[in-house]
Scaffold this motif. Structure first.
Motif, mmCIF file in Angstrom:
data_model
loop_
_atom_site.group_PDB
_atom_site.id
_atom_site.type_symbol
_atom_site.label_atom_id
_atom_site.label_comp_id
_atom_site.label_asym_id
_atom_site.label_seq_id
_atom_site.Cartn_x
_atom_site.Cartn_y
_atom_site.Cartn_z
ATOM 1 N N ALA A 1 0.740 -1.255 0.008
ATOM 2 C CA ALA A 1 0.008 -0.169 0.061
ATOM 3 C C ALA A 1 1.022 1.382 0.003
ATOM 4 C CB ALA A 1 -0.888 -0.118 1.325
ATOM 5 N N LYS A 2 1.926 1.062 0.792
ATOM 6 C CA LYS A 2 2.739 2.488 0.888
ATOM 7 C C LYS A 2 3.591 2.590 -0.569
ATOM 8 C CE LYS A 2 4.196 2.407 5.584
ATOM 9 N NZ LYS A 2 5.332 2.295 6.696
ATOM 10 N N ALA A 3 3.928 1.213 -1.084
ATOM 11 C CA ALA A 3 4.565 1.671 -2.389
ATOM 12 C C ALA A 3 3.536 2.125 -3.534
ATOM 13 C CB ALA A 3 4.911 0.205 -2.773
ATOM 14 N N LYS A 4 2.126 1.680 -3.478
ATOM 15 C CA LYS A 4 1.462 2.205 -4.274
ATOM 16 C C LYS A 4 1.079 3.600 -4.018
ATOM 17 C CE LYS A 4 -1.228 -2.117 -5.035
ATOM 18 N NZ LYS A 4 -2.653 -2.635 -4.874
ATOM 19 N N GLU A 5 0.900 4.133 -2.880
ATOM 20 C CA GLU A 5 0.709 5.391 -2.396
ATOM 21 C C GLU A 5 1.828 6.189 -2.747
ATOM 22 O OE1 GLU A 5 0.001 5.668 1.876
ATOM 23 O OE2 GLU A 5 -1.844 4.981 1.716
ATOM 24 N N LYS A 6 2.938 5.762 -2.790
ATOM 25 C CA LYS A 6 4.222 6.556 -3.281
ATOM 26 C C LYS A 6 4.070 6.843 -4.716
ATOM 27 C CE LYS A 6 9.227 6.614 -2.899
ATOM 28 N NZ LYS A 6 10.324 5.661 -2.461
ATOM 29 N N VAL A 7 3.917 5.471 -5.481
ATOM 30 C CA VAL A 7 3.781 5.783 -6.932
ATOM 31 C C VAL A 7 2.570 6.754 -7.380
ATOM 32 C CG1 VAL A 7 3.045 4.236 -9.018
ATOM 33 C CG2 VAL A 7 4.648 3.459 -7.213
ATOM 34 N N LYS A 8 1.450 6.728 -6.557
ATOM 35 C CA LYS A 8 0.310 7.329 -6.857
ATOM 36 C C LYS A 8 0.937 8.854 -6.566
ATOM 37 C CE LYS A 8 -4.567 8.282 -5.727
ATOM 38 N NZ LYS A 8 -5.607 8.011 -4.684
ATOM 39 N N GLU A 9 1.470 9.349 -5.474
ATOM 40 C CA GLU A 9 1.898 10.472 -5.119
ATOM 41 C C GLU A 9 3.005 11.076 -6.267
ATOM 42 O OE1 GLU A 9 3.840 10.350 -1.359
ATOM 43 O OE2 GLU A 9 1.761 10.225 -0.139
ATOM 44 N N GLU A 10 3.864 10.108 -6.484
ATOM 45 C CA GLU A 10 4.786 10.546 -7.831
ATOM 46 C C GLU A 10 4.143 10.955 -8.915
ATOM 47 O OE1 GLU A 10 7.498 7.486 -8.114
ATOM 48 O OE2 GLU A 10 8.665 7.742 -6.154
ATOM 49 N N ALA A 11 3.019 10.222 -9.356
ATOM 50 C CA ALA A 11 2.229 10.303 -10.326
ATOM 51 C C ALA A 11 1.472 11.756 -10.393
ATOM 52 C CB ALA A 11 1.282 9.329 -10.810
ATOM 53 N N GLU A 12 0.934 12.049 -9.188
ATOM 54 C CA GLU A 12 0.126 13.109 -8.903
ATOM 55 C C GLU A 12 1.460 14.558 -9.004
ATOM 56 O OE1 GLU A 12 -1.713 12.875 -5.146
ATOM 57 O OE2 GLU A 12 -3.262 11.702 -6.113
ATOM 58 N N VAL A 13 2.490 14.100 -8.437
ATOM 59 C CA VAL A 13 3.592 15.205 -8.505
ATOM 60 C C VAL A 13 3.707 15.448 -10.052
ATOM 61 C CG1 VAL A 13 5.904 15.780 -8.004
ATOM 62 C CG2 VAL A 13 4.357 14.850 -6.150
ATOM 63 N N LYS A 14 4.228 14.421 -10.543
ATOM 64 C CA LYS A 14 4.478 14.429 -12.105
ATOM 65 C C LYS A 14 3.279 15.258 -12.787
ATOM 66 C CE LYS A 14 7.715 10.563 -12.531
ATOM 67 N NZ LYS A 14 7.675 9.306 -13.025
ATOM 68 N N ALA A 15 2.100 14.988 -12.562
ATOM 69 C CA ALA A 15 0.813 15.355 -13.229
ATOM 70 C C ALA A 15 0.907 17.075 -12.848
ATOM 71 C CB ALA A 15 -0.509 14.923 -12.738
ATOM 72 N N GLU A 16 1.111 17.064 -11.583
ATOM 73 C CA GLU A 16 1.198 18.721 -11.164
ATOM 74 C C GLU A 16 2.313 19.396 -11.851
ATOM 75 O OE1 GLU A 16 1.486 18.996 -7.030
ATOM 76 O OE2 GLU A 16 -0.834 18.183 -6.532
#
Length: 261
Positions: A120-135
């Motif tokens: 879950a942490k890895a998914k959250e991290k990936v999601k956060e990274e994707a959000e950061v990249k999108a931002e």
């Protein structure tokens, strides 16, 4: 003899490998062990990175051997500390086995929860990274749009600024050219003035020469005129003399003629 269960370092530089050994607590870390009880590889991450001889470790624990801090963590991970706790309570082997089964089941559940949390942490991290990249992409797109708008707005201003800069740059050039031309003009003017002065001096000298020539000619002409004026007077005088002599001779001539007659 005070014994201790600890790690003995092997391997090479920047690549450690340890043996779990029992040795005299008074000996140095890499001294001669009494018995080897397993191994531990801190570099290995996938799968089990250690292996322990459970029976021999329990034997040495019963004999009073003290585990080091790192070995204690390995025993806790393996469940030997829990078993040793049950043994010290004096429980039967059957009850100890049942408790160890419960501990194993709980451990599996804990490991499963831990793995799920890790995923879950890895998914959250990936999601956060994707959000950061999108931002970041959105911010970059907005920045690009702002730059384009700014360039569109700034183009006329830039042209005006360039024109002003060119004009400002041309002004010093023009001033420099004017300053460079001024000495040339002054030199030309000075040359013209000098030429005029020379011409004036030449003209003055020529006039002086002409005047002198005129004076010389006048001086020469005056004696000649006087001579010419005197010549008629002498001629008149000669004529008068001749007439007088003729008149004087005429009576004489007449007298001679009369005598002759």
């Amino acid at each position: 003899m005070a014994t201790k269960i600890r790690l003995k370092r092997l391997g090479r530089r920047n690549r450690p490998f340890f043996r779990v050994v029992v040795m005299d607590s008074r000996k140095r870390r890499d001294g001669a062990p009494i018995e080897e009880l397993g191994w531990y590889d801190p570099i290995k991450r996938d799968g089990d990175n250690y292996k322990l001889k459970v029976d021999r470790i329990l034997h040495w624990l019963k004999d009073g051997a003290k585990p080091s801090f790192t070995v204690r963590n390995l025993l806790k991970k393996e469940g030997l500390l829990h078993r040793w706790h049950l043994i010290r309570q004096g429980l039967d082997e059957q009850i100890i086995d049942q408790e160890m089964q419960k501990w194993s089941m709980d451990r599996e559940v804990r490991m499963k929860d831990k793995a799920e949390k890790t995923v879950a942490k890895a998914k959250e991290k990936v999601k956060e990274e994707a959000e950061v990249k999108a931002e970041e992409t959105v911010v970059e797109a907005v920045a690009v749009e702002k730059e384009e708008v700014a360039e569109e707005v700034a183009d006329p201003m830039a042209d005006e600024i360039e024109k002003d800069a060119e004009a400002e740059a041309e002004e010093p050039k023009a001033e420099a050219e004017e300053k460079a031309e001024e000495p040339v003009v002054e030199a030309v003017e000075e040359e013209a003035v000098a030429e005029e002065v020379v011409e004036a001096e030449v003209e003055a000298k020529e006039e002086e020469v002409v005047v002198e020539k005129e004076e010389v000619t006048e001086e020469v002409e005056e004696p000649a005129a006087e001579a010419v004026a005197e010549e008629p007077e002498t001629a008149v005088e000669d004529e008068t003399v001749e007439t007088e002599t003729a008149e004087e001779k005429q009576p004489e001539k007449e007298a001679v003629e009369e005598v002759a007659d």
